[in-house]
Design an enzyme around this catalytic site. Sequence first.
Site, PDB file in Angstrom:
ATOM      1  N   THR A 175       0.922  -1.239   0.025  1.00  0.00           N
ATOM      2  CA  THR A 175       0.068   0.026   0.011  1.00  0.00           C
ATOM      3  C   THR A 175       1.009   1.240  -0.042  1.00  0.00           C
ATOM      4  O   THR A 175       1.803   1.348   0.816  1.00  0.00           O
ATOM      5  CB  THR A 175      -0.837  -0.050   1.324  1.00  0.00           C
ATOM      6  N   LYS A 177       2.244   4.747   0.847  1.00  0.00           N
ATOM      7  CA  LYS A 177       2.348   5.475   2.169  1.00  0.00           C
ATOM      8  C   LYS A 177       3.135   6.764   1.993  1.00  0.00           C
ATOM      9  O   LYS A 177       4.103   6.423   1.159  1.00  0.00           O
ATOM     10  CB  LYS A 177       3.048   4.525   3.351  1.00  0.00           C
ATOM     11  N   LYS A 179      -0.727   7.426   3.507  1.00  0.00           N
ATOM     12  CA  LYS A 179      -1.982   7.190   2.868  1.00  0.00           C
ATOM     13  C   LYS A 179      -2.283   8.525   2.254  1.00  0.00           C
ATOM     14  O   LYS A 179      -2.865   8.380   1.180  1.00  0.00           O
ATOM     15  CB  LYS A 179      -2.938   6.838   4.009  1.00  0.00           C
ATOM     16  N   LYS A 203      -1.072  -0.286  -4.255  1.00  0.00           N
ATOM     17  CA  LYS A 203      -2.447  -0.179  -4.196  1.00  0.00           C
ATOM     18  C   LYS A 203      -2.667   1.202  -3.486  1.00  0.00           C
ATOM     19  O   LYS A 203      -1.775   1.738  -2.766  1.00  0.00           O
ATOM     20  CB  LYS A 203      -3.044  -1.237  -3.381  1.00  0.00           C
ATOM     21  N   ASP A 205      -4.863   3.375  -0.694  1.00  0.00           N
ATOM     22  CA  ASP A 205      -5.535   2.754   0.549  1.00  0.00           C
ATOM     23  C   ASP A 205      -6.896   3.430   0.721  1.00  0.00           C
ATOM     24  O   ASP A 205      -7.472   3.934  -0.377  1.00  0.00           O
ATOM     25  CB  ASP A 205      -4.318   3.602   1.834  1.00  0.00           C
ATOM     26  N   GLU A 206      -7.478   2.874   1.815  1.00  0.00           N
ATOM     27  CA  GLU A 206      -9.160   3.140   1.751  1.00  0.00           C
ATOM     28  C   GLU A 206      -9.321   4.549   1.579  1.00  0.00           C
ATOM     29  O   GLU A 206     -10.507   4.792   0.936  1.00  0.00           O
ATOM     30  CB  GLU A 206      -9.567   2.482   3.129  1.00  0.00           C
ATOM     31  N   HIS A 295     -11.434  -3.505  -0.258  1.00  0.00           N
ATOM     32  CA  HIS A 295     -10.946  -3.092   1.085  1.00  0.00           C
ATOM     33  C   HIS A 295     -11.919  -3.183   2.078  1.00  0.00           C
ATOM     34  O   HIS A 295     -12.932  -2.376   1.782  1.00  0.00           O
ATOM     35  CB  HIS A 295      -9.971  -1.873   0.823  1.00  0.00           C
ATOM     36  N   ARG A 296     -11.852  -3.545   3.029  1.00  0.00           N
ATOM     37  CA  ARG A 296     -12.917  -3.903   4.270  1.00  0.00           C
ATOM     38  C   ARG A 296     -12.885  -2.745   5.107  1.00  0.00           C
ATOM     39  O   ARG A 296     -13.098  -2.834   6.251  1.00  0.00           O
ATOM     40  CB  ARG A 296     -12.683  -5.168   4.769  1.00  0.00           C
ATOM     41  N   HIS A 328      -9.662  -8.169   1.875  1.00  0.00           N
ATOM     42  CA  HIS A 328      -8.826  -8.131   2.816  1.00  0.00           C
ATOM     43  C   HIS A 328      -9.233  -9.097   3.947  1.00  0.00           C
ATOM     44  O   HIS A 328     -10.536  -8.757   4.442  1.00  0.00           O
ATOM     45  CB  HIS A 328      -8.256  -6.776   3.467  1.00  0.00           C
ATOM     46  N   SER A 380      -2.769  -7.993   4.928  1.00  0.00           N
ATOM     47  CA  SER A 380      -2.116  -6.669   4.797  1.00  0.00           C
ATOM     48  C   SER A 380      -2.698  -6.061   6.286  1.00  0.00           C
ATOM     49  O   SER A 380      -3.501  -6.095   7.112  1.00  0.00           O
ATOM     50  CB  SER A 380      -2.911  -5.897   3.910  1.00  0.00           C
TER      51      SER A 380
END
Length: 486
Positions: A175, A177, A179, A203, A205-206, A295-296, A328, A380
């Site tokens: 992910t 970073k 974020k 990826k 992030d959320e 993404h949960r 995830h 993750s």
Amino acid sequence: MDTKTTEIKGKERYKAGVLKYAQMGYWDGDYVPKDTDVLALFRITPQEGVDPVEAAAAVAGESSTATWTVVWTDRLTACDSYRAKAYRVEPVPGTPGQYFCYVAYDLILFEEGSIANLTASIIGNVFSFKPLKAARLEDMRFPVAYVKTYKGPPTGIVGERERLDKFGKPLLGATTKPKLGLSGKNYGRVVYEGLKGGLDFMKDDENINSQPFMHWRDRFLYVMEAVNLASAQTGEVKGHYLNITAGTMEEMYRRAEFAKSLGSVIVMVDLIIGYTAIQSISEWCRQNDMILHMHRAGHGTYTRQKNHGISFRVIAKWLRLAGVDHLHCGTAVGKLEGDPLTVQGYYNVCREPFNTVDLPRGIFFEQDWADLRKVMPVASGGIHAGQMHQLLSLFGDDVVLQFGGGTIGHPMGIQAGATANRVALEAMVLARNEGRNIDVEGPEILRAAAKWCKPLEAALDTWGNITFNYTSTDTSDFVPTASVAM
């Protein structure tokens, strides 16, 4: 027509007032569930003085056809079929005052292919019911006839591996970073370094969507430039999960179309967009040959506590039906909540064609997935190269291992962090395939590989002793028997 006679018959068939739910037919201790029933297991905590059987009947009633009083319009329906039936209540082992209650629902109660309709019944009302201190949905079983009304993941594990031409080992990701706060150009630089160093995916992030410091379109452009450059230089298929989560479906579709036009193979959404939106974007991905990463985000607000909410294994089942390709599911060894056996249960729900009863892993029902495609679980959150043997042993090959901080926080830089993770994985897979016991020999295998890879050596020196040893709040409760071994 004899009005008087009609009135008498009406009184015989209907009497106004309040009856206990068990008396109204929502409890049947002799009921044998049909293969076509939807089954649910609730953990309930009745208020003091409330009989557990009555509490179970109330759960069945309020999640199907009942209200607080008898209504004469019940007589206009096939009540016996439409009523859910609580058929079993048993104490939760080692937890006084809590009970497992099993409820069966006739298939006719649910709209085909609609998670929104399913959840409106199962969790729509009962969790606020006053006679219960708390309630938790622990597990569900869906009949094959119901599973067949869903299309499931648009790509699936096999399709994704064929598309990437990568087999026999976990996929690697990270992910980006931090974020939030990077410019589009710097964001793309991070993506390039990670992919060039050996990762398969980077990826979003959320919570990176379209903020003043980086408009979504800028991110997409810089990211795909990085993906294409890294792919050309390494000769491997690479990707980046572009987060298309937005305030409206129209905007999400617009972002998805732009991602597709740039050549992206994968898009991402957050769980918080809701099940109708998830099913809608899944259908778009199916039509446009795209992988869908889920993404949960937000799940911990209702999955973490054991006495109230929804187990994540249920969420995983819903999302496999709804149609996501990645999900995830926890790491067990990282920074986020997750008992190892319980987390393995989540993975099994995603990856197996048929789930058997597995109480230590929290699976209470058999589940035939009727050839629905498999979901690729994602590990993750707080993992690093020094844990590679644990991750491979726990989760096997069909998983995406995402090392965010464990890549971007590397003392020698992002590309070195990616290389460290790639070398650690390759060394561990080779050792496993040679028959070595990676559970026991894992640290030794990593140190041996680090002699030939300075980035891995630096990673092990930096994080090798970092662990997150906290007691999990969500573990499986069951009575051990001869047939249920740990």
